[in-house]
Design a protein around this motif. Structure first.
Motif, short mmCIF file in Angstrom:
data_model
loop_
_atom_site.label_atom_id
_atom_site.label_comp_id
_atom_site.label_asym_id
_atom_site.label_seq_id
_atom_site.Cartn_x
_atom_site.Cartn_y
_atom_site.Cartn_z
N LYS A 165 -11.46 -23.11 23.13
CA LYS A 165 -10.68 -22.68 21.96
C LYS A 165 -10.20 -21.22 22.04
O LYS A 165 -10.54 -20.40 21.19
CB LYS A 165 -11.50 -22.90 20.68
CG LYS A 165 -11.85 -24.36 20.43
CD LYS A 165 -12.70 -24.52 19.18
CE LYS A 165 -12.92 -25.98 18.83
NZ LYS A 165 -13.61 -26.75 19.90
N PRO A 166 -9.42 -20.88 23.05
CA PRO A 166 -8.87 -19.52 23.15
C PRO A 166 -7.79 -19.27 22.11
O PRO A 166 -7.29 -20.21 21.45
CB PRO A 166 -8.28 -19.50 24.56
CG PRO A 166 -7.86 -20.92 24.79
CD PRO A 166 -8.92 -21.77 24.13
N LYS A 167 -7.40 -18.01 21.97
CA LYS A 167 -6.26 -17.67 21.10
C LYS A 167 -4.94 -17.96 21.81
O LYS A 167 -3.98 -18.42 21.19
CB LYS A 167 -6.31 -16.18 20.73
CG LYS A 167 -7.46 -15.77 19.83
CD LYS A 167 -7.38 -14.27 19.54
CE LYS A 167 -8.51 -13.81 18.65
NZ LYS A 167 -8.44 -12.33 18.41
N PHE A 168 -4.91 -17.64 23.11
CA PHE A 168 -3.69 -17.82 23.90
C PHE A 168 -4.05 -18.46 25.24
O PHE A 168 -5.02 -18.07 25.87
CB PHE A 168 -2.99 -16.47 24.15
CG PHE A 168 -2.43 -15.86 22.90
CD1 PHE A 168 -1.17 -16.21 22.44
CD2 PHE A 168 -3.17 -14.95 22.16
CE1 PHE A 168 -0.66 -15.67 21.29
CE2 PHE A 168 -2.67 -14.38 21.00
CZ PHE A 168 -1.41 -14.75 20.55
N ALA A 169 -3.22 -19.42 25.64
CA ALA A 169 -3.43 -20.08 26.92
C ALA A 169 -2.18 -19.98 27.78
O ALA A 169 -1.06 -20.09 27.27
CB ALA A 169 -3.79 -21.55 26.70
N ILE A 170 -2.40 -19.78 29.07
CA ILE A 170 -1.32 -19.78 30.05
C ILE A 170 -1.53 -21.00 30.93
O ILE A 170 -2.58 -21.12 31.57
CB ILE A 170 -1.35 -18.49 30.90
CG1 ILE A 170 -1.30 -17.25 30.00
CG2 ILE A 170 -0.18 -18.48 31.88
CD1 ILE A 170 -1.68 -15.97 30.71
N LEU A 171 -0.57 -21.87 30.95
CA LEU A 171 -0.65 -23.08 31.78
C LEU A 171 0.30 -22.91 32.95
O LEU A 171 1.53 -22.92 32.77
CB LEU A 171 -0.28 -24.32 30.98
CG LEU A 171 -1.04 -24.57 29.67
CD1 LEU A 171 -0.67 -25.93 29.09
CD2 LEU A 171 -2.54 -24.47 29.86
N LYS A 194 -3.36 -26.95 20.24
CA LYS A 194 -2.46 -26.13 19.41
C LYS A 194 -2.60 -26.48 17.94
O LYS A 194 -2.72 -25.61 17.07
CB LYS A 194 -1.02 -26.30 19.85
CG LYS A 194 -0.01 -25.54 18.98
CD LYS A 194 1.40 -25.80 19.43
CE LYS A 194 2.41 -25.08 18.54
NZ LYS A 194 2.39 -25.58 17.15
N ASP A 195 -2.61 -27.77 17.62
CA ASP A 195 -2.68 -28.21 16.23
C ASP A 195 -4.02 -27.85 15.60
O ASP A 195 -4.09 -27.52 14.40
CB ASP A 195 -2.45 -29.72 16.13
CG ASP A 195 -1.04 -30.12 16.51
OD1 ASP A 195 -0.15 -29.25 16.51
OD2 ASP A 195 -0.83 -31.31 16.84
N ASN A 196 -5.09 -27.90 16.38
CA ASN A 196 -6.44 -27.68 15.83
C ASN A 196 -6.80 -26.21 15.69
O ASN A 196 -7.62 -25.85 14.84
CB ASN A 196 -7.49 -28.37 16.72
CG ASN A 196 -7.40 -29.88 16.65
OD1 ASN A 196 -6.89 -30.43 15.68
ND2 ASN A 196 -7.90 -30.55 17.67
N THR A 197 -6.22 -25.35 16.53
CA THR A 197 -6.66 -23.95 16.54
C THR A 197 -5.54 -22.93 16.34
O THR A 197 -5.82 -21.73 16.25
CB THR A 197 -7.36 -23.63 17.87
OG1 THR A 197 -6.42 -23.71 18.95
CG2 THR A 197 -8.51 -24.58 18.14
N GLY A 198 -4.28 -23.37 16.30
CA GLY A 198 -3.19 -22.41 16.20
C GLY A 198 -2.94 -21.68 17.50
O GLY A 198 -2.43 -20.56 17.53
N LEU A 199 -3.29 -22.32 18.60
CA LEU A 199 -3.15 -21.75 19.94
C LEU A 199 -1.72 -21.26 20.21
O LEU A 199 -0.75 -21.94 19.89
CB LEU A 199 -3.51 -22.84 20.95
CG LEU A 199 -3.33 -22.56 22.44
CD1 LEU A 199 -4.42 -21.62 22.93
CD2 LEU A 199 -3.39 -23.88 23.22
N GLY A 200 -1.61 -20.08 20.80
CA GLY A 200 -0.34 -19.62 21.35
C GLY A 200 -0.29 -20.01 22.81
O GLY A 200 -1.29 -19.90 23.53
N LEU A 201 0.87 -20.47 23.28
CA LEU A 201 0.94 -21.08 24.60
C LEU A 201 2.08 -20.51 25.44
O LEU A 201 3.22 -20.40 24.97
CB LEU A 201 1.14 -22.59 24.44
CG LEU A 201 1.11 -23.44 25.70
CD1 LEU A 201 -0.27 -23.39 26.34
CD2 LEU A 201 1.48 -24.88 25.36
#
Length: 254
Positions: A165-171, A194-201
């Motif tokens: 559950k990071p704040k931001f992920a780089i794929l 993204k939907d569960n945590t508000g992740l920025g991607l």
């Protein structure tokens, strides 16, 4: 609202021919909950950007900054960046012989959270995430990435994403080597996170096929170590039709 901001980032790498400048002044801002796609030809610096943000020692920052909620990331160690909320799904995940997936995941969660998760709820969460990703329960007792297929490696990366559950992920080219079914499953996992945590991607890709399942808010065309053009999802559609020739011809990139 959390923000990951890259300002005038310049990065070099040592080669057999000497020091080579890869990133030549990159500006990028990603807010919590946003999906940014970075597209561009091979050798344009997309993966360099990803690994520099994550803290790979191979890449030397010559100037600029990367901040997370106003705090400089570039002075942090790799583990500090992870605890701050950054996550990298690697294009080529490495094998870790002798370390099982279950031990790896719980150790990573403990390192990021600062304490071990309660065992029973943690096992339930892992089981549910693996089920969602269509992963057999025996997978958790295999050694990390050892003998994994390309699809298994990418699912394992997304399993980490959902659990940590990071704040931001780089794929970094997570779609590389996936068949259509695996691509859908991996994309569903990213969208759940993204939907569960508000992740920025920050999604790095050559092709638009993954963008059919993970809808970007912004698309950035990366050429010769710079952002050559920015736009919305329609820009990806145009790239699908036209390719990168018009950018390459103006920058001299081979």
């Amino acid at each position: 609202m959390s923000v990951l901001e890259v300002k005038d980032l310049r990065v070099s790498v040592e080669t057999e021919q000497g020091t080579k400048e890869i990133l030549k002044g990159v500006d990028l801002s990603i807010a919590e909950g946003e999906i940014h796609a970075i597209m561009g030809p091979n050798g344009s610096g997309k993966s360099t950007l990803a690994y520099t943000i994550a803290g790979h020692p191979k890449y030397h920052v010559e100037g600029g900054s990367v901040t997370l909620d106003g705090v400089e990331v570039l002075t942090m160690s790799v583990d500090e960046r992870a605890r701050a909320g950054l996550f990298l799904a690697m294009q080529y995940p490495v094998e870790i012989p002798g370390v099982t997936v279950s031990n790896f995941l719980r150790t990573a969660k403990t390192a990021i959270a600062g304490e071990a998760p309660a065992l029973r709820p943690w096992l339930k969460e892992v089981k549910e995430a693996m089920t969602d990703l269509r992963m057999d329960k025996a997978f958790s007792e295999r050694n990390v990435n050892e003998g994994f297929s390309g699809g298994e490696k990418k699912r394992h990366e997304i399993l980490q994403l959902e659990l940590l559950k990071p704040k931001f992920a780089i794929l970094d080219e997570t779609d590389s080597g996936l068949d259509v079914d695996a691509l859908k499953i991996v994309s569903e996992g990213v969208n759940r996170a993204k939907d569960n945590t508000g992740l920025g991607l920050l999604l790095i890709t050559h092709y638009t096929r993954i963008l059919r399942y993970i809808k970007p808010d912004f698309v950035h065309v990366f050429v010769d170590g710079r952002v050559a053009e920015e736009g919305g999802p329609e820009l990806a559609d145009r790239l699908e039709d036209e390719g990168y020739d018009r950018y390459v011809s103006t920058t001299g990139v081979a």
